[in-house]
Design a protein around this motif. Structure first.
Motif, PDB file in Angstrom:
ATOM      1  N   GLU A 262       0.759  -1.255   0.108  1.00  0.00           N
ATOM      2  CA  GLU A 262       0.157   0.289  -0.058  1.00  0.00           C
ATOM      3  C   GLU A 262       0.903   1.090  -0.096  1.00  0.00           C
ATOM      4  O   GLU A 262       0.545   2.051  -0.735  1.00  0.00           O
ATOM      5  CB  GLU A 262      -0.959  -0.085   1.241  1.00  0.00           C
ATOM      6  N   THR A 263       1.847   1.094   0.973  1.00  0.00           N
ATOM      7  CA  THR A 263       2.864   2.469   0.765  1.00  0.00           C
ATOM      8  C   THR A 263       3.593   2.686  -0.310  1.00  0.00           C
ATOM      9  O   THR A 263       3.649   3.672  -1.033  1.00  0.00           O
ATOM     10  CB  THR A 263       3.845   2.207   1.831  1.00  0.00           C
ATOM     11  N   LEU A 264       4.163   1.541  -0.947  1.00  0.00           N
ATOM     12  CA  LEU A 264       4.774   1.715  -2.335  1.00  0.00           C
ATOM     13  C   LEU A 264       3.686   2.350  -3.256  1.00  0.00           C
ATOM     14  O   LEU A 264       4.076   2.940  -4.301  1.00  0.00           O
ATOM     15  CB  LEU A 264       5.531   0.442  -2.629  1.00  0.00           C
ATOM     16  N   ASP A 265       2.349   1.656  -3.368  1.00  0.00           N
ATOM     17  CA  ASP A 265       1.546   2.122  -4.548  1.00  0.00           C
ATOM     18  C   ASP A 265       1.232   3.646  -4.515  1.00  0.00           C
ATOM     19  O   ASP A 265       1.121   4.259  -5.388  1.00  0.00           O
ATOM     20  CB  ASP A 265       0.199   1.257  -4.174  1.00  0.00           C
ATOM     21  N   GLU A 266       0.915   4.070  -3.068  1.00  0.00           N
ATOM     22  CA  GLU A 266       0.828   5.438  -2.840  1.00  0.00           C
ATOM     23  C   GLU A 266       1.934   6.258  -3.143  1.00  0.00           C
ATOM     24  O   GLU A 266       1.764   7.334  -3.819  1.00  0.00           O
ATOM     25  CB  GLU A 266       0.553   5.557  -1.458  1.00  0.00           C
ATOM     26  N   SER A 267       3.310   6.024  -2.926  1.00  0.00           N
ATOM     27  CA  SER A 267       4.468   6.672  -3.156  1.00  0.00           C
ATOM     28  C   SER A 267       4.983   6.515  -4.503  1.00  0.00           C
ATOM     29  O   SER A 267       5.485   7.492  -5.247  1.00  0.00           O
ATOM     30  CB  SER A 267       5.655   6.131  -2.455  1.00  0.00           C
ATOM     31  N   ALA A 268       4.355   5.918  -5.507  1.00  0.00           N
ATOM     32  CA  ALA A 268       4.541   5.599  -6.724  1.00  0.00           C
ATOM     33  C   ALA A 268       3.634   6.333  -7.635  1.00  0.00           C
ATOM     34  O   ALA A 268       3.589   6.391  -8.861  1.00  0.00           O
ATOM     35  CB  ALA A 268       4.785   4.272  -7.228  1.00  0.00           C
ATOM     36  N   THR A 269       2.674   7.209  -6.925  1.00  0.00           N
ATOM     37  CA  THR A 269       1.773   8.010  -7.854  1.00  0.00           C
ATOM     38  C   THR A 269       1.757   9.287  -7.403  1.00  0.00           C
ATOM     39  O   THR A 269       1.575   9.600  -6.352  1.00  0.00           O
ATOM     40  CB  THR A 269       0.173   7.422  -7.603  1.00  0.00           C
ATOM     41  N   PRO A 270       2.152  10.131  -8.355  1.00  0.00           N
ATOM     42  CA  PRO A 270       2.170   9.878  -9.799  1.00  0.00           C
ATOM     43  C   PRO A 270       3.664   9.460 -10.262  1.00  0.00           C
ATOM     44  O   PRO A 270       4.476   9.416  -9.169  1.00  0.00           O
ATOM     45  CB  PRO A 270       2.146  11.306 -10.574  1.00  0.00           C
TER      46      PRO A 270
END
Length: 321
Positions: A262-270
């Motif tokens: 979840e953290t990586l998905d949020e940090s990779a957007t955008p």
């Protein structure tokens, strides 16, 4: 200890291998036909030249020439694929530095965690290297000089973690991501994905500009890439879920990996476009999360990863026991 997945993983592997095999067979056929066509053109001019000097070749002379053209072109194609894969592996590692040469505070924790997790599943401790990019990356690869298909089982793969990933995650989350990658190694996923990526990697070198087909090679490359991604996706989605389960078992903390995802998905957007240009498209298929955005995660037959929701639901189920 071998971390096994669900019964459907074997079916996925067979289906993915069949698709990739058909892609490679079709590619070899295209190369051979083009080589024979070139040989026929050569024979037309050669016949005129031999006729001019009054030499009559045997009846089977030109068909043998055509066959040699096909064999030679096929051999060069195989050699090109091997060279591409070695170059791609080198690209995965070229910006990385050994863990022992970094000054990050997490160095000792990463080193001890990798050793502990590898010991849990009975494999040699993998080498860990650090990529300085801010893009969250965690993937496992072989060294460029490792055999393309029959990698020695004693060959130690390399786990690459980016500074962006390390700085984003807590220690427990970082350990869970390491466990995910070690789960891939324990399940022999790297050996299998190396074979399945062959047609995709070959296609990427033929398609310099995505979406454009300026010549027949790029047309073939786009076609090959499209089909090859289906085979890779079928295999990769199942193996990602299996590696998630392995990480949950090894760490005993399914919530830690769920939090990391979840953290990586949020940090990779955008997505950081500048960083992505520095990474080959094939990195997308082996990273813990897709590096090319949501379109590559659980949205179709060519997706390399299950959807984040699917992965989180599995981890929640494991946490509930």
């Amino acid at each position: 200890m071998r971390l096994t997945g669900p019964a459907g993983l074997a079916t996925r592997a067979v289906l993915a291998a069949a698709i990739s095999g058909m892609v490679l067979a079709g590619s070899f056929a295209i190369v051979a036909v083009m080589a024979v066509a070139g040989g026929m053109i050569l024979s037309a001019y050669g016949s005129d030249l031999l006729g001019f000097v009054r030499i009559t070749p045997p009846q089977m002379f030109w068909p043998i020439v055509w066959l040699l053209c096909a064999l030679g072109a096929t051999g060069l194609f195989v050699r090109a694929i091997v060279r591409i894969i070695r170059t791609e592996r080198a690209a995965f590692l070229e910006r990385t530095t050994p863990l022992s040469e970094t000054t990050m505070a997490e160095t000792s924790y990463i080193d001890s965690s990798a050793e502990r997790l590898a010991r849990q599943v009975g494999i040699a401790t993998p080498t860990v290297r650090i990529d300085s990019t801010a893009t969250p990356l965690a993937y496992t690869t072989y060294r460029p000089d490792t055999s393309i298909i029959n990698a020695d089982r004693d060959e130690t793969p390399v786990i690459v973690l980016s500074t962006g990933l390390i700085e984003t995650l807590s220690q427990s989350e970082l350990s869970a991501v390491l466990a995910h990658e070690i789960g891939h190694i324990a399940n022999d996923d790297l050996r299998l994905i190396s074979v399945l990526l062959m047609p995709l990697i070959a296609a990427e070198t033929l398609t310099e500009d995505e979406g454009r087909t300026s010549n027949v090679f790029e047309l073939c490359g786009h076609h090959l890439s499209f089909i090859a991604l289906i085979g890779v996706g079928i295999f990769s989605r199942g193996r990602e879920l299996a590696a998630d389960r392995a990480a949950a078992v090894m760490t005993g903390e399914p919530a830690a990996l769920a939090g990391a995802l979840e953290t990586l998905d949020e940090s990779a957007t955008p997505k950081p476009t500048a960083d992505l240009r520095d990474h080959a498209r094939s990195t997308n298929a082996i990273n813990v999360l897709p590096t090319l955005g949501p379109a590559n995660s659980g949205t179709g037959p060519r997706s390399t990863h299950p959807s984040l929701e699917t992965r989180l639901e599995q981890l929640r189920s494991l946490a509930r026991g």
